[in-house]
Each structure stands twice: as C-alpha cells, then as structure tokens.
Design a protein around this motif. Structure first.
Motif, PDB file in Angstrom:
ATOM      1  N   PHE A 204     -12.203 -20.762  55.186  1.00 25.85           N
ATOM      2  CA  PHE A 204     -11.309 -19.629  55.427  1.00 25.85           C
ATOM      3  C   PHE A 204     -11.928 -18.323  54.913  1.00 25.85           C
ATOM      4  O   PHE A 204     -11.754 -17.258  55.522  1.00 25.85           O
ATOM      5  N   THR A 205     -12.655 -18.394  53.800  1.00 22.29           N
ATOM      6  CA  THR A 205     -13.314 -17.199  53.256  1.00 22.29           C
ATOM      7  C   THR A 205     -14.405 -16.711  54.206  1.00 22.29           C
ATOM      8  O   THR A 205     -14.547 -15.494  54.437  1.00 22.29           O
ATOM      9  N   PHE A 206     -15.172 -17.653  54.754  1.00 21.18           N
ATOM     10  CA  PHE A 206     -16.202 -17.282  55.732  1.00 21.18           C
ATOM     11  C   PHE A 206     -15.552 -16.617  56.944  1.00 21.18           C
ATOM     12  O   PHE A 206     -16.026 -15.585  57.432  1.00 21.18           O
TER      13      PHE A 206
ATOM     14  N   ALA B 224      -6.107 -23.172  48.807  1.00 18.55           N
ATOM     15  CA  ALA B 224      -6.397 -23.411  50.226  1.00 18.55           C
ATOM     16  C   ALA B 224      -5.228 -22.966  51.101  1.00 18.55           C
ATOM     17  O   ALA B 224      -5.423 -22.308  52.139  1.00 18.55           O
ATOM     18  N   VAL B 225      -4.017 -23.300  50.688  1.00 17.54           N
ATOM     19  CA  VAL B 225      -2.830 -22.884  51.444  1.00 17.54           C
ATOM     20  C   VAL B 225      -2.689 -21.364  51.398  1.00 17.54           C
ATOM     21  O   VAL B 225      -2.367 -20.720  52.408  1.00 17.54           O
ATOM     22  N   GLN B 226      -2.975 -20.782  50.247  1.00 17.63           N
ATOM     23  CA  GLN B 226      -2.910 -19.326  50.098  1.00 17.63           C
ATOM     24  C   GLN B 226      -3.910 -18.643  51.037  1.00 17.63           C
ATOM     25  O   GLN B 226      -3.587 -17.624  51.670  1.00 17.63           O
ATOM     26  N   ALA B 227      -5.114 -19.215  51.148  1.00 16.63           N
ATOM     27  CA  ALA B 227      -6.127 -18.659  52.053  1.00 16.63           C
ATOM     28  C   ALA B 227      -5.675 -18.780  53.509  1.00 16.63           C
ATOM     29  O   ALA B 227      -5.861 -17.854  54.310  1.00 16.63           O
ATOM     30  N   ALA B 228      -5.059 -19.909  53.858  1.00 15.54           N
ATOM     31  CA  ALA B 228      -4.568 -20.108  55.223  1.00 15.54           C
ATOM     32  C   ALA B 228      -3.448 -19.125  55.549  1.00 15.54           C
ATOM     33  O   ALA B 228      -3.390 -18.560  56.649  1.00 15.54           O
ATOM     34  N   GLU B 229      -2.567 -18.910  54.581  1.00 15.31           N
ATOM     35  CA  GLU B 229      -1.471 -17.953  54.789  1.00 15.31           C
ATOM     36  C   GLU B 229      -2.024 -16.550  55.048  1.00 15.31           C
ATOM     37  O   GLU B 229      -1.490 -15.806  55.880  1.00 15.31           O
TER      38      GLU B 229
ATOM     39  N   LEU C 264     -10.965 -22.418  62.518  1.00 11.60           N
ATOM     40  CA  LEU C 264     -10.501 -23.708  63.033  1.00 11.60           C
ATOM     41  C   LEU C 264     -10.967 -24.860  62.144  1.00 11.60           C
ATOM     42  O   LEU C 264     -10.220 -25.813  61.906  1.00 11.60           O
ATOM     43  N   ILE C 265     -12.203 -24.761  61.639  1.00 13.11           N
ATOM     44  CA  ILE C 265     -12.701 -25.783  60.706  1.00 13.11           C
ATOM     45  C   ILE C 265     -11.829 -25.805  59.451  1.00 13.11           C
ATOM     46  O   ILE C 265     -11.438 -26.878  58.965  1.00 13.11           O
ATOM     47  N   GLY C 266     -11.521 -24.630  58.930  1.00 14.76           N
ATOM     48  CA  GLY C 266     -10.668 -24.544  57.748  1.00 14.76           C
ATOM     49  C   GLY C 266      -9.296 -25.141  57.990  1.00 14.76           C
ATOM     50  O   GLY C 266      -8.751 -25.850  57.135  1.00 14.76           O
TER      51      GLY C 266
END
Length: 326
Positions: A280-282, A35-40, A293-295
C-alpha cells in the motif's frame, strides 16, 4: 512453606510457564492495525475499523504485559531460563517491537503518546539488541540446530525504529537503527539460509518462523521510504525481495498449517502484515494500481490468517494448552 493447591496451584503453574513468545500476538495485531489503516487511506475510507483493532490491540498488550511482569516478579528463574534458551531469547525483543509498532499506530491519533511509546520501545530495542548479540558472540557455544528465522527478531528489529522515528523528528537516530538492522539482515540471512539448505529441517514448533523471512525486507522498505522520502531503486529492491520470500513461504504454508497449533504460529501474522503495508505504501507513493491490488489481496489473506489464529488460540486456551511446560 504452604504449597498452593487446587485452582491456585493451576494459576501458579500457568504463570510460571507464561511464554515470552506470546508477544508475537501483539506484533500481529499491531501489523493488522497498520495494514487496515493503510488500506483505509488508499481507498478514502473512514478509520473506524482500524480504530477498533487499535483499541483491542492496546488493551491486549496491557493484559499480556501485566502477565509477563507478574512472571518476572514471581518466577525470575523461569524468565532467566527463557533468556538463556537459544531459541526463546530471540523473542524478547518482540516486546520492544510491539511498543514501536504501537507507537507507529498511535502516531496519527496522539503524537505525544506515540512519542512516549516510541522512546520506550527504541531504548528497549537498543538494550536488547546489544544484550542478545553479546550473548551470541560470548563464550557460550551455539549449535547449528539452534539457529532459526526467529533470530532475525532481535537485530533486524532495529529497522522498525525509523517508521515512527522519522515523523517524530529523530532522523539521525533512525539512521543508526536502520544501519544496524540492515547489516545484521545481511549477516543473518546468510547464516539462516545455510541452516535451512544444508542442515536438518526446522523442528515442528519452529516451522512457522519460516514466514519471518518476509519481514526484514518489507519493514526495511517502509523504513527506507521514511528516511529517503521516496520510492527509489533500493526501495524497489527491498519490496521485490519481500515479494520473493512471500511466494517462497506461500509454497510452505500447506505443510506448516497441518502441524499441531502452538503460539509460534503467530509468527505467520506480522510478516504478512509488513508486506501488505509495504504494498500500500508503494501504491501511495507511485500511484501503482498493481501494488494497490496486491496489497488488497494480501490484506484479505492477512485477515483470514489472524482470524484463524485468534480462534485457534482461544481453543487452545480453553483446552489448557497455553502456558504449559514444553
């Protein structure tokens, strides 16, 4: 035969009661890593934080795996007792899912190591799925009270395979696991909802497993996007189902969090990680600012949940409340 005494007796007692449910910790931390990797990636940040969480998760997985291996060698009867337990048996695939998640987290760091972890996790998941489902439909009789959302883990856990399997080139094999996972999600969803609506409430220790309802559609969304290559109508159906269950579970959280702490509380962690990664993928595939923002909001909630779980687990360990007879 000389009996252990003092500190040795305590150590032996703890090892004998070392629970298979402890691998839910690795699922949660692996999910946080992804999840953190996706946010980065979404925010164009360096991967310093996700690297740190990844390293800690790998180290902890090694320690926990060595602990359970020691239990297998010294207390095989206790391991078989967990395997025959109608609830605990569902947590054995948490080991294979942890390997699949670590393989996914390793993919951008070391492709060869990621493939090694994925192959072991995939093979173990295949064996455990067959073993658990065979146990469900054998001559053994299960009661309605034995059923809980934790039953999603063995069969629906198959949808984890395509997440790293497709990038590694195992396309048709990934479709096999995706098919098995989706079929059993439909079957088990009907059974679990029947259990939750028409029968007695889940026992206190199993109440946190309600959060697992979020995970199947969220992970299936991630796997579908990997397999199909884009966010289509079915992918939208899956992620919105995950959002519905997230809202449903959010209403139950105040009641769940008032319960006495147990390792089963770690069931709160990975489902929130899965829906965070899905958001984040979406956003990455569609450019949706709303889903970004939801992510981000879900990642904040996930971080608070995991920090709280780590603190409560540490306190329980210091108080000698972990690895005790139930």
């Amino acid at each position: 035969m000389t009996q252990p005494n003092g500190a040795d007796a305590i150590t032996h007692s703890k090892l004998e009661h070392y629970p298979i449910t402890i691998f839910a910790i690795i699922m949660g931390l692996s999910g946080l890593t992804l999840a953190v990797q996706a946010a980065e990636g979404i925010y164009g940040m360096t991967h310093t934080l996700s690297h740190g969480i990844y390293g800690f998760t790998c180290f902890l997985f090694f320690l926990l795996a060595m602990g359970y291996l020691a239990k297998c060698l010294q207390y095989p009867a206790a391991v078989m007792g967990e395997w025959r337990h109608p609830v605990k048996m569902a947590f054995f695939p948490a080991v294979s899912i942890s390997l699949l998640l670590l393989g996914s987290a390793t993919l951008s760091r070391n492709a060869q190591l990621a493939e090694f972890l994925w192959i072991i996790g995939m093979a173990l998941q295949a064996v455990l799925t067959l073993a658990v489902v065979t146990g469900w439909i054998s001559s053994r009789s299960f009661q309605t009270g034995h059923l809980s959302p934790a039953w999603f883990i063995p069969a629906v856990g198959n949808v984890f395979v395509p997440i790293a399997g497709v990038p590694l080139g195992y396309f048709e094999l990934s479709w096999y696991f995706m098919s098995v996972g989706l079929v059993f999600w439909i079957v088990l969803m009907a059974l679990v909802m029947n259990r939750l609506i028409f029968h007695d409430p889940l026992p206190g220790r199993l109440q946190p497993t309600l959060v697992i309802l979020i995970a199947p559609p969220a992970v299936a969304f991630l796997a579908w996007v990997r397999l199909y290559g884009e966010v289509d109508a079915f992918a939208r159906l899956l992620i919105n189902a995950a959002y519905f269950f997230t809202l449903l579970v959010a209403l139950q959280l105040p009641r769940i969090l008032r319960l006495p702490f147990a390792l089963s509380f770690w069931a709160l962690s990975f489902p929130f990680a899965a829906v965070t990664i899905a958001s984040f993928t979406f956003a990455a595939n569609t450019g949706s600012m709303a889903h970004q923002l939801i992510g981000t909001g879900l990642l904040t909630v996930l971080s608070v949940i995991i920090l709280g779980l780590l603190l409560r687990t540490w306190r329980a360990m210091r108080a000698g409340e972990i690895c005790v007879p139930e």
